[in-house]
Design a protein around this motif. Structure first.
Motif, PDB file in Angstrom:
ATOM      1  N   ALA A 203       0.824  -1.217   0.000  1.00  0.00           N
ATOM      2  CA  ALA A 203       0.000   0.000   0.000  1.00  0.00           C
ATOM      3  C   ALA A 203       0.857   1.267   0.000  1.00  0.00           C
ATOM      4  CB  ALA A 203      -0.946   0.009   1.202  1.00  0.00           C
ATOM      5  N   TYR A 204       2.147   1.100   0.209  1.00  0.00           N
ATOM      6  CA  TYR A 204       3.116   2.206   0.087  1.00  0.00           C
ATOM      7  C   TYR A 204       2.998   3.311   1.134  1.00  0.00           C
ATOM      8  CZ  TYR A 204       4.611   0.224  -4.332  1.00  0.00           C
ATOM      9  OH  TYR A 204       5.089  -0.617  -5.296  1.00  0.00           O
TER      10      TYR A 204
ATOM     11  N   ARG B   5      -1.406   7.942  -0.467  1.00  0.00           N
ATOM     12  CA  ARG B   5      -1.379   8.345  -1.872  1.00  0.00           C
ATOM     13  C   ARG B   5      -1.772   7.191  -2.793  1.00  0.00           C
ATOM     14  NH1 ARG B   5       3.828  11.739  -3.043  1.00  0.00           N
ATOM     15  NH2 ARG B   5       2.815  11.551  -5.060  1.00  0.00           N
ATOM     16  N   GLU B   6      -1.264   7.176  -4.017  1.00  0.00           N
ATOM     17  CA  GLU B   6      -1.719   6.203  -5.020  1.00  0.00           C
ATOM     18  C   GLU B   6      -1.745   4.767  -4.474  1.00  0.00           C
ATOM     19  OE1 GLU B   6       0.593   8.450  -5.530  1.00  0.00           O
ATOM     20  OE2 GLU B   6       0.139   9.599  -7.354  1.00  0.00           O
ATOM     21  N   GLY B   7      -0.631   4.374  -3.852  1.00  0.00           N
ATOM     22  CA  GLY B   7      -0.516   2.996  -3.401  1.00  0.00           C
ATOM     23  C   GLY B   7      -1.645   2.587  -2.471  1.00  0.00           C
ATOM     24  N   GLN B   8      -2.002   3.491  -1.544  1.00  0.00           N
ATOM     25  CA  GLN B   8      -3.068   3.164  -0.591  1.00  0.00           C
ATOM     26  C   GLN B   8      -4.397   2.960  -1.314  1.00  0.00           C
ATOM     27  OE1 GLN B   8      -3.783   5.274   3.315  1.00  0.00           O
ATOM     28  NE2 GLN B   8      -5.644   5.907   2.303  1.00  0.00           N
TER      29      GLN B   8
END
Ligand code: FES
Lengths: 232, 119
Positions: A203-204, B5-8
């Motif tokens: 999820a970064y 951000r995008e990843g989430q």
């Protein structure tokens, strides 16, 4: 400038549930959030509780959820946030008081990956030589300060507090890829458990949150591949 | 709400679409299997029930979910198996959204009128 600071406070001896306390005060744009918290604690309300020690981004004491993102209060400036500042304790760990959470589960996960040098060979007369190239492989992961900003930004950790979490994997990476170390198998075995490495869903948030700019998701993926190829 | 951000958001959509598809598949297998009770059995009644418009709209969402889940799955494979995937995960996610739109919109274009035309 005038700042409006909202802090999620909780005193287990007096409050049933956390509540938002608001403070208005003067701050300089170049002040850090930690300076603002200090001002509130020292001049306005001495009961406000939070951890800090070095105030220079190296002890890892003051990770907080600030305006929706995990950061160190001693590294984020007022001018980067604007006049409205919201501070909450980091998520997924039990709040003990105000911004102070119980870090024990976090450190337990850290200890579980054997974050120390393992090599039972007798030490050579001079040094255990390592080439600069070999040292470079784990350079990023030597920088962790164990502030927990990454682990407590992870959606998987919020819902499963037993997940070892990014910080533990980062510190495992530090030794797994150290050419002088011999404990990689043991560590990978720990990470291969149901609540280990494979819980990571990329999820970064950890990578975005790290105040030391460790490319956390990248190193987690490296450990995943290491485990995969070793097993294959 | 954590301001990831995008990843989430890629992760959240992947999980939501995944759970939705798993539930859909279960339902799908169950009511297709009703066919074994023959033409007089409950199969046709169920099918008629599912022809009401809320279920049809649901079916459109299933299509979009399949497209997203499939292409984001490829994005995850790239991140897992290459050492450059992680660096471009943000742009890759926008690519996934774009592909989902490019494939999804014509499908909606084709099917929406059929739904509200009552066919
Ligand atoms: S007070 Fe030490 S890291 Fe912020």
């Amino acid at each position: 400038m005038q700042v409006n600071v909202k802090i999620k406070r909780f005193n287990p001896e007096a409050d049933k549930r956390p509540y938002w306390a608001e403070y208005q005060l003067e701050a300089r744009p170049t002040d850090r959030v930690l300076d603002v918290l200090n001002e509130i604690k020292w001049e306005m309300d001495g009961s406000l509780s939070y951890r800090r020690s070095c105030a220079h981004g190296i002890c890892g004491s003051d990770a907080m959820l600030i305006n929706g993102v995990n950061r160190l209060a001693c590294k984020i400036l007022v001018k980067d946030l604007g006049a409205d500042i919201r501070v909450e304790p980091i998520r997924g760990l039990t709040v003990q008081k105000d911004l102070i959470v119980d870090m024990e589960p976090f450190f337990d996960a850290y200890k579980a990956v054997l974050p120390f040098f393992i090599n039972d060979d007798p030490a050579p007369a001079a040094e255990r030589y390592q080439s600069p190239e070999d040292r470079e492989i784990f350079d990023d992961t030597t920088k962790c300060i164990l502030c927990a900003a990454c682990t407590t930004s992870c959606p998987v950790f919020w819902t499963n507090g037993r997940y070892l979490g990014p910080a533990a994997i980062v510190n495992a990476h530090r030794f797994i890829f150290d050419s002088r170390d011999q404990g990689a198998d043991e560590r990978l075995q720990v990470l291969n458990q149901p609540n280990g490495l494979w819980r990571c869903r990329t999820a970064y948030n950890c990578t975005e949150a790290c105040p030391r700019d460790i490319p956390i998701t990248k190193v987690i993926e490296e450990v995943k591949r290491e485990l995969l190829w070793r097993r294959a | 709400m954590y301001r990831g951000r995008e990843g989430q958001w890629a992760f959240v959509l992947h999980r939501l679409s995944g759970v939705a598809l798993a539930l859909y598949l279960l339902l799908h297998v169950l009511d297709i299997s009703l066919v074994m009770y023959g033409p007089e059995g409950p199969f046709n009644a169920f099918l008629a029930f599912y022809h009401q418009w809320p279920f049809r709209v649901g079916l459109l969402m299933v299509i979009v979910a399949v497209i997203y889940h499939a292409f984001n799955g490829l994005r995850i494979i790239i991140m897992d198996f290459t050492d450059w995937g992680v660096k471009v995960q943000g742009p890759l996610w926008y690519g996934v959204l774009a592909v989902t739109a490019v494939i999804g919109i014509p499908v909606l274009w084709k099917i929406l009128p059929e739904i509200f035309g009552g066919a």
